[in-house]
Design a protein around this motif. Structure first.
Motif, PDB file in Angstrom:
ATOM      1  N   GLU A  96       0.724  -1.304   0.149  1.00 39.22           N
ATOM      2  CA  GLU A  96       0.058  -0.167  -0.061  1.00 39.22           C
ATOM      3  C   GLU A  96       0.440   1.144   0.021  1.00 39.22           C
ATOM      4  N   CYS A  97       2.210   1.128   0.237  1.00 41.74           N
ATOM      5  CA  CYS A  97       3.346   2.361   0.669  1.00 41.74           C
ATOM      6  C   CYS A  97       3.757   2.679  -1.206  1.00 41.74           C
ATOM      7  N   TRP A  98       3.063   1.831  -1.257  1.00 45.29           N
ATOM      8  CA  TRP A  98       4.377   1.777  -3.428  1.00 45.29           C
ATOM      9  C   TRP A  98       3.657   2.862  -3.921  1.00 45.29           C
ATOM     10  N   VAL A  99       3.440   3.779  -5.157  1.00 44.53           N
ATOM     11  CA  VAL A  99       2.990   4.795  -6.023  1.00 44.53           C
ATOM     12  C   VAL A  99       3.410   4.175  -7.204  1.00 44.53           C
ATOM     13  N   GLU A 100       3.298   4.523  -8.539  1.00 42.79           N
ATOM     14  CA  GLU A 100       3.599   5.176  -9.599  1.00 42.79           C
ATOM     15  C   GLU A 100       4.587   5.844 -10.053  1.00 42.79           C
ATOM     16  N   TYR A 156       9.859   9.562  -0.220  1.00 40.46           N
ATOM     17  CA  TYR A 156       9.672  11.045  -0.432  1.00 40.46           C
ATOM     18  C   TYR A 156       9.589  11.598   1.097  1.00 40.46           C
ATOM     19  N   ASP A 157      11.053  10.549   1.288  1.00 36.54           N
ATOM     20  CA  ASP A 157      11.918  10.927   3.327  1.00 36.54           C
ATOM     21  C   ASP A 157       9.752  11.001   4.124  1.00 36.54           C
ATOM     22  N   HIS A 210       6.066   6.827   8.348  1.00 37.47           N
ATOM     23  CA  HIS A 210       6.684   5.854   8.679  1.00 37.47           C
ATOM     24  C   HIS A 210       7.781   5.136   8.400  1.00 37.47           C
ATOM     25  N   GLN A 211       9.005   5.549   9.220  1.00 40.25           N
ATOM     26  CA  GLN A 211      10.064   5.251   8.829  1.00 40.25           C
ATOM     27  C   GLN A 211      10.379   4.895   9.822  1.00 40.25           C
ATOM     28  N   LYS A 266      39.074   6.141  12.116  1.00 33.89           N
ATOM     29  CA  LYS A 266      38.371   6.751  11.681  1.00 33.89           C
ATOM     30  C   LYS A 266      36.191   6.338  11.310  1.00 33.89           C
ATOM     31  N   TYR A 267      35.739   7.427  11.313  1.00 32.73           N
ATOM     32  CA  TYR A 267      34.163   6.218  11.421  1.00 32.73           C
ATOM     33  C   TYR A 267      33.374   7.540  10.872  1.00 32.73           C
ATOM     34  N   VAL A 268      32.501   6.972  10.166  1.00 35.92           N
ATOM     35  CA  VAL A 268      31.761   7.545   9.081  1.00 35.92           C
ATOM     36  C   VAL A 268      30.735   7.023   9.795  1.00 35.92           C
ATOM     37  N   LEU A 269      28.726   8.380  10.108  1.00 35.70           N
ATOM     38  CA  LEU A 269      28.280   7.848  10.470  1.00 35.70           C
ATOM     39  C   LEU A 269      26.826   6.985   9.275  1.00 35.70           C
ATOM     40  N   GLU A 270      26.446   5.889   9.488  1.00 35.44           N
ATOM     41  CA  GLU A 270      25.957   5.611   8.367  1.00 35.44           C
ATOM     42  C   GLU A 270      24.383   5.673   8.970  1.00 35.44           C
ATOM     43  N   ARG A 271      23.496   6.112   8.058  1.00 37.34           N
ATOM     44  CA  ARG A 271      22.080   6.204   8.177  1.00 37.34           C
ATOM     45  C   ARG A 271      21.374   5.015   7.571  1.00 37.34           C
ATOM     46  N   VAL A 272      20.603   4.133   8.464  1.00 37.37           N
ATOM     47  CA  VAL A 272      19.084   3.320   7.489  1.00 37.37           C
ATOM     48  C   VAL A 272      17.997   3.816   7.948  1.00 37.37           C
ATOM     49  N   THR A 273      18.130   3.557   6.783  1.00 40.06           N
ATOM     50  CA  THR A 273      15.911   4.512   6.722  1.00 40.06           C
ATOM     51  C   THR A 273      15.388   3.325   6.324  1.00 40.06           C
ATOM     52  N   THR A 274      14.389   2.447   6.820  1.00 36.26           N
ATOM     53  CA  THR A 274      13.640   1.375   7.102  1.00 36.26           C
ATOM     54  C   THR A 274      11.919   1.781   6.838  1.00 36.26           C
ATOM     55  N   CYS A 275      11.057   1.571   5.915  1.00 36.67           N
ATOM     56  CA  CYS A 275      10.230   1.457   5.461  1.00 36.67           C
ATOM     57  C   CYS A 275       9.283   0.274   7.012  1.00 36.67           C
TER      58      CYS A 275
END
Length: 71
Positions: free
Chosen positions: A8-12, A25-26, A30-31, A50-59
């Motif tokens: 239901e979250c998918w659009v064309e 669309y961030d 719902h994330q 040395k480190y880097v920030l990793e951001r994982v976004t999940t629907c």
């Protein structure tokens, strides 16, 4: 993907393919967002890691994920 199989979250999108609007669309409502520091290398000249920030976004609806490394 058949119409009855599309979450239901998918659009064309503009080109006729399906995308998850939560990721595309961030839509923060719902994330789930997980941030962590990821080791990338050891700097011998300063004797520091040395480190880097990793951001994982999940629907939360379909489970699609997006990984980014913000600057």
């Amino acid at each position: 993907m058949k119409e009855d199989q599309v979450p239901e979250c998918w659009v064309e999108a503009n080109d006729g393919y399906q995308v998850c609007y939560v990721i595309e669309y961030d839509d923060e409502e719902h994330q789930d967002i997980d941030e962590r520091m990821v080791f990338i290398e050891w700097d011998a000249s300063t004797d520091e890691n040395k480190y880097v920030l990793e951001r994982v976004t999940t629907c939360r609806i379909c489970g699609q994920t997006d990984v980014c490394y913000p600057v």
